[in-house]
Scaffold this motif. Structure first.
Motif, short mmCIF file in Angstrom:
data_model
loop_
_atom_site.label_atom_id
_atom_site.label_comp_id
_atom_site.label_asym_id
_atom_site.label_seq_id
_atom_site.Cartn_x
_atom_site.Cartn_y
_atom_site.Cartn_z
N UNK A 174 0.83 -1.22 0.00
CA UNK A 174 0.00 0.00 0.00
C UNK A 174 0.86 1.26 0.00
N UNK A 175 2.11 1.16 0.44
CA UNK A 175 3.00 2.33 0.28
C UNK A 175 3.45 2.44 -1.18
N UNK A 176 3.95 1.35 -1.74
CA UNK A 176 4.46 1.41 -3.12
C UNK A 176 3.35 1.78 -4.10
N UNK A 177 2.16 1.24 -3.89
CA UNK A 177 1.08 1.41 -4.86
C UNK A 177 0.30 2.71 -4.64
N UNK A 178 0.10 3.09 -3.36
CA UNK A 178 -0.81 4.22 -3.06
C UNK A 178 -0.19 5.30 -2.18
N UNK A 179 1.07 5.12 -1.76
CA UNK A 179 1.72 6.16 -0.95
C UNK A 179 1.23 6.25 0.48
N UNK A 180 0.52 5.24 0.94
CA UNK A 180 0.10 5.22 2.35
C UNK A 180 1.29 4.75 3.18
N UNK A 181 1.71 5.57 4.15
CA UNK A 181 2.91 5.24 4.92
C UNK A 181 2.56 4.43 6.17
N UNK A 182 3.46 3.50 6.50
CA UNK A 182 3.25 2.64 7.68
C UNK A 182 4.54 2.50 8.46
N UNK A 183 4.43 2.50 9.77
CA UNK A 183 5.49 1.96 10.62
C UNK A 183 4.96 0.65 11.20
N UNK A 184 5.64 -0.45 10.86
CA UNK A 184 5.33 -1.76 11.43
C UNK A 184 6.22 -1.96 12.65
N UNK A 185 5.59 -1.99 13.81
CA UNK A 185 6.36 -2.18 15.05
C UNK A 185 6.34 -3.66 15.41
N UNK A 186 7.50 -4.30 15.29
CA UNK A 186 7.61 -5.71 15.70
C UNK A 186 7.75 -5.73 17.22
N UNK A 187 6.60 -5.70 17.88
CA UNK A 187 6.59 -5.60 19.34
C UNK A 187 7.19 -6.88 19.94
N UNK A 188 8.06 -6.70 20.93
CA UNK A 188 8.62 -7.84 21.65
C UNK A 188 7.60 -8.34 22.65
N UNK A 189 7.74 -7.97 23.92
CA UNK A 189 6.79 -8.35 24.96
C UNK A 189 6.42 -7.10 25.73
N UNK A 190 5.21 -6.60 25.49
CA UNK A 190 4.78 -5.36 26.13
C UNK A 190 3.72 -5.66 27.18
N UNK A 191 4.19 -5.74 28.39
CA UNK A 191 3.39 -6.06 29.57
C UNK A 191 3.88 -5.16 30.70
N UNK A 192 3.19 -5.17 31.85
CA UNK A 192 3.66 -4.31 32.94
C UNK A 192 5.11 -4.60 33.33
N UNK A 193 5.51 -5.87 33.29
CA UNK A 193 6.91 -6.21 33.54
C UNK A 193 7.27 -7.52 32.84
N UNK A 194 8.58 -7.77 32.63
CA UNK A 194 8.97 -9.05 32.02
C UNK A 194 8.58 -10.20 32.94
N UNK A 195 8.10 -11.31 32.36
CA UNK A 195 7.61 -12.43 33.17
C UNK A 195 8.60 -13.59 33.24
N UNK A 196 9.63 -13.56 32.44
CA UNK A 196 10.59 -14.67 32.41
C UNK A 196 11.89 -14.18 31.76
N UNK A 197 12.87 -15.06 31.69
CA UNK A 197 14.19 -14.66 31.19
C UNK A 197 14.14 -14.21 29.72
N UNK A 198 13.33 -14.91 28.91
CA UNK A 198 13.20 -14.49 27.51
C UNK A 198 12.77 -13.04 27.42
N UNK A 199 11.83 -12.67 28.26
CA UNK A 199 11.29 -11.30 28.20
C UNK A 199 12.28 -10.26 28.72
N UNK A 200 13.37 -10.68 29.37
CA UNK A 200 14.41 -9.71 29.71
C UNK A 200 15.02 -9.14 28.43
N UNK A 201 14.97 -9.92 27.34
CA UNK A 201 15.46 -9.43 26.04
C UNK A 201 14.38 -8.72 25.23
#
Ligand code: NAI
Ligand code: 15L
Length: 266
Positions: free
Chosen positions: A151-178
């Motif tokens: 849709x950007x290439x064809x129609x000029x609609x701009x996007x930011x795709x946020x590859x969210x990691x883990x968005x919670x009040x706090x990390x729940x395990x070691x993986x989420x420390x990263x």
């Protein structure tokens, strides 16, 4: 300059409830939408519209008089393909078609780390790394990013795709420390994504200033995103947890347990 009206999908969800408050400075009016019921509008700065993303006509009406879209609605975990298809795959097509027909020029897409979930935690990647989705869910986010690119290439609609990691009040395990992304950093990243003049289709990893990270955001430097928070403040609490077994995917893959979800049998 703030927008007149921002649409937030997924407004009844975990992040949606937070963003309902925290995105307020970014627009005069925030239109909140979800398939699930939401608390009623609080004042003239809020509008509440229940809507199923898989309903094309309803999404078209939802996007009337909207100036920017924060698309956080959809299935947010691994589920049978048919459920993902309706909410996430048809859903994002309906969002972009509505954006095109209403002349909406900016979309913020809640993508996910599960687009690259099959990378090993020993590998560090940037936004140019080939995608390795770890689930139907991850595949739907990968498709969403391709939709944004088209849709950007064809129609000029701009996007930011946020590859969210883990968005919670706090990390729940070691993986989420990263993978941890604080709500404050998410809000600031959405702000940068809305107000940076030219973004084309930008892919950015949504993480806080964590110590041990697997993702490199140099390709999104133009956003000027500077995370303020870090998972380190939770280190002691997480260190008290038992270590992962050697074969636990939570300690092996970026996507953790998503790599072994399913199969779903009929
Ligand atoms: P959530 O599951 O709490 O919220 C998603 C919302 O979308 C729910 O309120 C649900 O009712 C709504 N929804 C589902 N199907 C729908 C449909 N057909 N039509 C309209 N609305 C529908 O998830 P959360 O954590 O708030 O995530 C929000 C977005 O961010 C999701 O797109 C998710 O994939 C993405 N994300 C979140 C991460 C996190 O750590 N919280 C990590 C990566 C991505
Ligand atoms: C996601 O994409 C999910 O929406 C969220 O519930 C978490 O599982 C997160 O990723 C994660 O990887 O921790």
């Amino acid at each position: 300059t703030p927008f007149n009206r921002i649409l937030l999908t997924g407004a009844a969800g975990g992040l949606g409830k937070v963003l309902r408050e925290s995105l307020r400075p970014y627009a005069s009016i925030i239109r909140l939408s979800d398939i699930a019921p939401m608390a009623p509008a609080e004042g003239s700065h809020e509008e509440v519209v229940q809507c199923d993303l898989s309903d094309k006509a309803a999404v078209h009406t939802l996007c009337e008089d909207v100036d920017a879209i924060c698309h956080f609605g959809g299935v947010s975990v691994e589920r049978p393909f048919e459920e993902i298809l309706e909410a996430n795959i048809r859903g994002i097509f309906h969002i972009y078609e509505a954006a095109r027909r209403h002349g909406i020029k900016r979309v913020i897409f809640a993508s996910s780390n599960h687009v690259v979930g099959f990378y090993k935690q020993t590998e560090k990647i940037d936004a140019s790394a080939p995608r390795r989705p770890d689930s139907y869910y991850g595949l739907s986010k990968s498709y969403g990013e391709d939709m944004a690119s088209f849709y950007f290439d064809r129609y000029g609609i701009e996007t930011v795709s946020i590859r969210i990691g883990s968005s919670f009040p706090e990390p729940q395990n070691l993986r989420m420390m990263s993978t941890y992304l604080s709500y404050r950093d998410l809000t600031n990243l959405i702000g940068r994504s809305l107000f940076t003049p030219e973004v084309g289709h930008t892919v950015v990893y949504g993480m806080s200033n964590n110590r041990d990270v697997w993702w490199d955001n140099h390709m999104a430097a133009h956003l000027g995103y500077e995370p303020q928070d870090s998972s380190e403040e939770f280190r002691a609490k997480i260190d008290a947890q038992p270590p992962y077994a050697p074969n636990d995917p939570a300690g092996i893959y970026h996507g953790g347990a998503f790599v072994e979800a399913g199969p779903f049998e009929d």
